[in-house]
Enzyme design. Structure first.
Site, PDB file in Angstrom:
ATOM      1  N   HIS A  12      -9.708 -15.927 -36.466  1.00 22.78           N
ATOM      2  CA  HIS A  12      -9.686 -16.658 -37.741  1.00 22.78           C
ATOM      3  C   HIS A  12      -8.922 -16.025 -38.898  1.00 22.78           C
ATOM      4  O   HIS A  12      -8.733 -16.674 -39.917  1.00 22.78           O
ATOM      5  CB  HIS A  12     -11.122 -16.933 -38.194  1.00 22.78           C
ATOM      6  CG  HIS A  12     -11.911 -17.724 -37.201  1.00 22.78           C
ATOM      7  ND1 HIS A  12     -11.589 -19.027 -36.846  1.00 22.78           N
ATOM      8  CD2 HIS A  12     -12.985 -17.391 -36.446  1.00 22.78           C
ATOM      9  CE1 HIS A  12     -12.448 -19.451 -35.935  1.00 22.78           C
ATOM     10  NE2 HIS A  12     -13.305 -18.477 -35.675  1.00 22.78           N
ATOM     11  N   LYS A  41      -8.543 -24.102 -26.647  1.00 22.76           N
ATOM     12  CA  LYS A  41      -9.630 -24.200 -27.628  1.00 22.76           C
ATOM     13  C   LYS A  41      -9.333 -25.425 -28.493  1.00 22.76           C
ATOM     14  O   LYS A  41      -8.260 -25.513 -29.080  1.00 22.76           O
ATOM     15  CB  LYS A  41      -9.699 -22.929 -28.482  1.00 22.76           C
ATOM     16  CG  LYS A  41     -10.907 -22.915 -29.411  1.00 22.76           C
ATOM     17  CD  LYS A  41     -11.030 -21.635 -30.225  1.00 22.76           C
ATOM     18  CE  LYS A  41     -12.292 -21.712 -31.093  1.00 22.76           C
ATOM     19  NZ  LYS A  41     -12.429 -20.572 -32.012  1.00 22.76           N
ATOM     20  N   HIS A 119     -18.662 -15.697 -37.270  1.00 25.09           N
ATOM     21  CA  HIS A 119     -18.455 -17.063 -36.804  1.00 25.09           C
ATOM     22  C   HIS A 119     -17.934 -17.903 -37.962  1.00 25.09           C
ATOM     23  O   HIS A 119     -18.414 -17.769 -39.087  1.00 25.09           O
ATOM     24  CB  HIS A 119     -19.795 -17.615 -36.277  1.00 25.09           C
ATOM     25  CG  HIS A 119     -19.859 -19.111 -36.169  1.00 25.09           C
ATOM     26  ND1 HIS A 119     -19.223 -19.808 -35.173  1.00 25.09           N
ATOM     27  CD2 HIS A 119     -20.481 -20.036 -36.938  1.00 25.09           C
ATOM     28  CE1 HIS A 119     -19.458 -21.116 -35.351  1.00 25.09           C
ATOM     29  NE2 HIS A 119     -20.210 -21.266 -36.411  1.00 25.09           N
ATOM     30  N   PHE A 120     -16.922 -18.742 -37.666  1.00 23.50           N
ATOM     31  CA  PHE A 120     -16.418 -19.672 -38.681  1.00 23.50           C
ATOM     32  C   PHE A 120     -17.150 -20.986 -38.476  1.00 23.50           C
ATOM     33  O   PHE A 120     -17.037 -21.598 -37.416  1.00 23.50           O
ATOM     34  CB  PHE A 120     -14.904 -19.866 -38.532  1.00 23.50           C
ATOM     35  CG  PHE A 120     -14.294 -20.643 -39.666  1.00 23.50           C
ATOM     36  CD1 PHE A 120     -13.736 -19.991 -40.757  1.00 23.50           C
ATOM     37  CD2 PHE A 120     -14.293 -22.027 -39.651  1.00 23.50           C
ATOM     38  CE1 PHE A 120     -13.191 -20.708 -41.822  1.00 23.50           C
ATOM     39  CE2 PHE A 120     -13.752 -22.751 -40.704  1.00 23.50           C
ATOM     40  CZ  PHE A 120     -13.197 -22.085 -41.790  1.00 23.50           C
ATOM     41  N   ASP A 121     -17.933 -21.423 -39.456  1.00 22.13           N
ATOM     42  CA  ASP A 121     -18.781 -22.601 -39.272  1.00 22.13           C
ATOM     43  C   ASP A 121     -18.109 -23.891 -39.723  1.00 22.13           C
ATOM     44  O   ASP A 121     -18.158 -24.892 -39.026  1.00 22.13           O
ATOM     45  CB  ASP A 121     -20.104 -22.420 -40.020  1.00 22.13           C
ATOM     46  CG  ASP A 121     -21.220 -23.284 -39.434  1.00 22.13           C
ATOM     47  OD1 ASP A 121     -21.475 -23.164 -38.224  1.00 22.13           O
ATOM     48  OD2 ASP A 121     -21.821 -24.087 -40.176  1.00 22.13           O
TER      49      ASP A 121
END
EC number: 4.6.1.18
Length: 124
Positions: A12, A41, A119-121
């Protein structure tokens, strides 16, 4: 083994550019960051800000994550991001992506000591 924090950075973070350089940005980045190694992905976001600024989000606005966990944080300010979304014609191993540049607030999940994004939410 890659740590969760290191994986977040690989998937990210792109501090070296202020925005997506071209419409081909996602195709190049998804490949170079190994996000198309075993499969394509489907969706991924890159953040064009300093790592320190993104790590600082872990002490900003506490919000619920999409999965209901409570360790997500929303950035106070908007950030330069690039959304990569798989195109309809994309087929592994020739993964193809649409590149969309935006300025939005990011939501990340944080954990560990030091408390860092893992984590990228979402972006809002």
């Amino acid at each position: 083994k890659e740590t969760a924090a290191a994986k977040f950075e690989r998937q990210h973070m792109d501090s070296s550019t202020s925005a997506a350089s071209s419409s081909n940005y996602c195709n190049q980045m998804m490949k170079s960051r190994n996000l198309t190694k075993d499969r394509c992905k489907p969706v991924n976001t890159f953040v064009h800000e300093s790592l320190a600024d993104v790590q600082a989000v872990c002490s900003q606005k506490n919000v619920a994550c999409k999965n209901g966990q409570t360790n997500c944080y929303q950035s106070y300010s908007t950030m330069s991001i690039t959304d990569c979304r798989e195109t309809g014609s994309s087929k592994y191993p020739n993964c193809a992506y649409k590149t969309t540049q935006a300025n939005k607030h990011i939501i990340v999940a944080c954990e560990g000591n030091p408390y860092v994004p893992v984590h990228f939410d979402a972006s809002v």
